[in-house]
Design an enzyme around this catalytic site. Structure first.
Site, PDB file in Angstrom:
ATOM      1  N   TRP A 184       0.824  -1.208   0.000  1.00 42.38           N
ATOM      2  CA  TRP A 184       0.000   0.000   0.000  1.00 42.38           C
ATOM      3  C   TRP A 184       0.852   1.249   0.000  1.00 42.38           C
ATOM      4  CZ3 TRP A 184      -4.142  -1.710  -1.823  1.00 42.38           C
ATOM      5  CH2 TRP A 184      -4.607  -2.972  -1.468  1.00 42.38           C
TER       6      TRP A 184
ATOM      7  N   ASP B 151      -1.537   6.814   6.372  1.00 41.64           N
ATOM      8  CA  ASP B 151      -2.597   5.910   5.921  1.00 41.64           C
ATOM      9  C   ASP B 151      -2.827   4.901   7.037  1.00 41.64           C
ATOM     10  OD1 ASP B 151      -4.174   3.924   4.849  1.00 41.64           O
ATOM     11  OD2 ASP B 151      -2.889   3.528   3.114  1.00 41.64           O
TER      12      ASP B 151
ATOM     13  N   LYS C 197     -12.189  -2.047   7.701  1.00 40.79           N
ATOM     14  CA  LYS C 197     -11.482  -2.893   8.666  1.00 40.79           C
ATOM     15  C   LYS C 197     -12.152  -2.683  10.034  1.00 40.79           C
ATOM     16  CE  LYS C 197      -8.336  -3.248   5.315  1.00 40.79           C
ATOM     17  NZ  LYS C 197      -8.113  -4.361   4.432  1.00 40.79           N
TER      18      LYS C 197
END
Lengths: 353, 353
Positions: free
Chosen positions: B102, B169, B193
């Site tokens: 990511w 992030d 999540k």
């Protein structure tokens, strides 16, 4: 009491969609897990995305030259993605038709990237009609129009022949009438009218128009990247995509777009006939450009406004207030609204005159 | 049979969230309409957005210098929005820490806009640890890091002191531990999540860092435009926002982030202790950088793989396969996963050794 939901969007959807999507949240397909807690790459969700993409093409009668994407971000994000993907990086130039607030929003964003020519506009007449006096030549990278204007209640019943790529924002009338969708090279629509709940936007694009700008686009804003990943470049908005699939399945099982169009014509005729008959009300849009989705109208005698407002609220009607920029009333007649609800409203209108 | 959902995301949420969000789809707050069919500007939904924005700041213990946005498009869209909003249009330069897939994705997108210096990377060691040997000076427009790596199972347990704007992030560990959130100038996270279902991304931003790039940003990509409209610049993803609010209310009613952290520590200790004890398994990440959210591990004796796979499936466990780029297994221990589920997995691991 039965509710009659005339909301302009997010708006009424088939009751079956509410039932089935609520069930999927408690237990999806009998797997013992919620739709909300499974991977988008699981064997249970991948077929949802595949079928959602396929049913759009079936309903629109489109061939393999088109791709369907379900993206997050809303139709407003398409105001940026369209020029990013279609306007040439050098001397880019696009033609836009200015028919209302949403068209103007698209124009404002495209101007950030290149030259935008407004080929025609009805702004001077408060967007009460659809301009038809323009031509679009091949010197433009694309032409952009907005098929239906939710606020002013106008709709494009015909589309121009243009010598360039044809782009249309169909957010508020997609799947509501049997237009020739193959006339368009790129169509987009926020789900929250005829298609599903808020949170997902459909993009239908002819592959051959992509990859010609010479611009390095951010991946998330690049249609080609999303196509390569079959609309799973990143985690899609799982629940909105599923509820959209349910809505489109309901449409397909009830005669498709053609049958929906007939129902929508009957609903629109019912209320426009009353507006034209009843001296207390006046429609906003020019008659030939009236929308079959959003009926904007005003009451002429302010002294009767309170009685009218009380009467429609007492009849179980909601969502009838006009957009804040126009005032008056707005009856939205999206696919899922039954003609019985329109009849209830028309009966109230008759009772007030 | 009870299910034990170890999915890496979209993932398990509190059962109460499934119940309440399903009810809202059938009848929202007793108004006789579905949450899916009401206007986002209605008196029924506006308080949902207001409270969702407020509860984020309460949970994170942040003051009025921060704004909270709920945006569509996914965290991947933030890979573009961060540089667009923070990197100067002339000689823009940002520092990125490369800790996994990511982070690398964020780096790739930022490079499309300006100079990106990778201040440190663990790529050569297959992202098995968090680099700590770097400094970030004031010549950078901002520093970007990724707090938790779902694929490799590493997590930043400490954050560097940097002389510039601090961006993180937090998609896969937000609200899971009581870090000092006021250390960051901009945080973002996809909901799917610890926060809610897929389809919405939270952005928490200190207002003072915005408006300094000299760049004319597309409206939908401009944090300031969203702040001015209180996260209602366009139709928000209504259902994902509501389900996120329910999840955060559940967190607040169960001791907040501090209590969740204690539960998460206990869950992680339980499984890492077994991995370290059991000669059949080996953890992937360097011990000091092990993630409390995602436990990536391998089985050392391939001959016992089938027995292990059969045993955990028979125990009602799902979502345990590792990411396709790493293989092996991955147990995700997000907030809503109970320690009882971890115990079931550990018991299966013990039974195989």
């Amino acid at each position: 009491m039965k509710k009659h939901n005339f909301s302009a969007g997010p708006c009424i959807l088939p009751q079956e969609v509410f039932q089935k999507s609520a069930e999927a949240i408690l237990d999806f397909n009998g797997i013992g897990l919620s739709l909300l807690e499974i991977s988008h790459r699981s064997k249970d969700f991948v077929p949802v995305m595949d079928e959602a993409r396929a049913i759009v093409k079936r309903l629109m009668k489109l061939g393999d030259e088109y791709e369907v994407l379900f993206l997050g971000g809303g139709a407003s994000l398409q105001f940026a993605m369209v020029p990013l993907n279609l306007m040439k990086s050098e001397n880019g130039k696009a033609a836009y038709l200015d028919t209302g607030t949403w068209a103007a929003g698209a124009i404002k964003e495209a101007k950030k990237l290149g030259t935008v020519d407004i080929v025609s506009s009805s702004k001077e007449d408060q967007y009460s009609y659809i301009p038809k006096d323009y031509k679009v030549g091949s010197d433009y990278d694309y032409f952009h129009c907005t098929s239906n204007n939710t606020i002013y209640g106008t709709q494009m019943h015909e589309f121009p022949e243009v010598d360039t790529v044809m782009v249309c924002d169909m957010s508020s009338d997609i799947f509501s009438n049997a237009r020739d969708y193959s006339k368009f090279d790129l169509m987009y629509a926020g789900a929250q009218k005829n298609m599903g709940p808020a949170g997902v936007t459909v993009v239908v694009v002819k592959k051959e128009i992509l990859g010609k700008t010479g611009r390095d686009i951010f991946s998330m804003l690049d249609y080609q990247k999303h196509i390569e990943k079959e609309s799973m470049y990143n985690t899609p908005p799982v629940f909105p995509v599923y509820a959209t699939l349910l809505t489109l399945q309901h449409l397909e099982n009830n005669g498709g777009i053609e049958a929906a169009e007939q129902r929508n014509i009957a609903k629109a005729k019912l209320i426009y006939d009353e507006i034209d008959r009843n001296p207390l009300f006046v429609g906003f849009a020019k008659k030939e450009d009236r929308s079959f989705m959003n009926v904007s109208f005003k009451i002429l005698d302010e002294n009767k406004k309170e009685a009218f407002d009380n009467a429609w609220k007492a009849a179980g009607i909601s969502g009838l207030n006009g957009h804040r920029s126009l005032g008056g009333y707005r009856a939205s007649l999206y696919n899922a609204l039954n003609i019985e609800s329109v009849q209830v409203l028309v009966d109230v209108m008759k009772s007030i005159s």
